[in-house]
Scaffold this motif. Sequence first.
Motif: not given
Length: 149
Positions: A62, A90-95, A97, A107-110
């Motif tokens: 998290k 490779k991270c594409v899902n920001p959490n 700013t 990031f929300h990435d796995k």
Amino acid sequence: MIVDSLHNASKYYSLHPNFKKAFDYVNQNDISQLEDGAIEIGEGLKLIAISGQGSTKEESIKGFECHDKNIDIQISIQGPETFAWKPREKCVNPNGTYSDERDVRFFHDKPDTFFELQEKQFAILFPEDVHSAMIGEGALRKIVIKVAV
């Protein structure tokens, strides 16, 4: 990212002018006795001592994060401590700013992988290394040295 033991730290001095200063501080002080909190140990160098209970992989990611202005040198004092890692590219899902004040981007990435540090081992995490830490069971203790890029 680099993972190694403190015994081999000198191999990495040439990567940044403050790496030698950071590891010299570690070698010249009893880091296991530092109280939790942050101290300046030189220009562009801040040491943070952290103690806490280990968390699960799910809870830790998290806080999957990276930094723009600092390199982390994370050193295990009491563990083992597991880390999650993925290259920023490779991270594409920001959490949220980027926080300039805290120098953190989430990031929300796995994660792509997990790795473990034992006592007296370290990880050097560059701005391109998205990571989370403090994964483990029981009490964990570490220091993080923030090295200004």
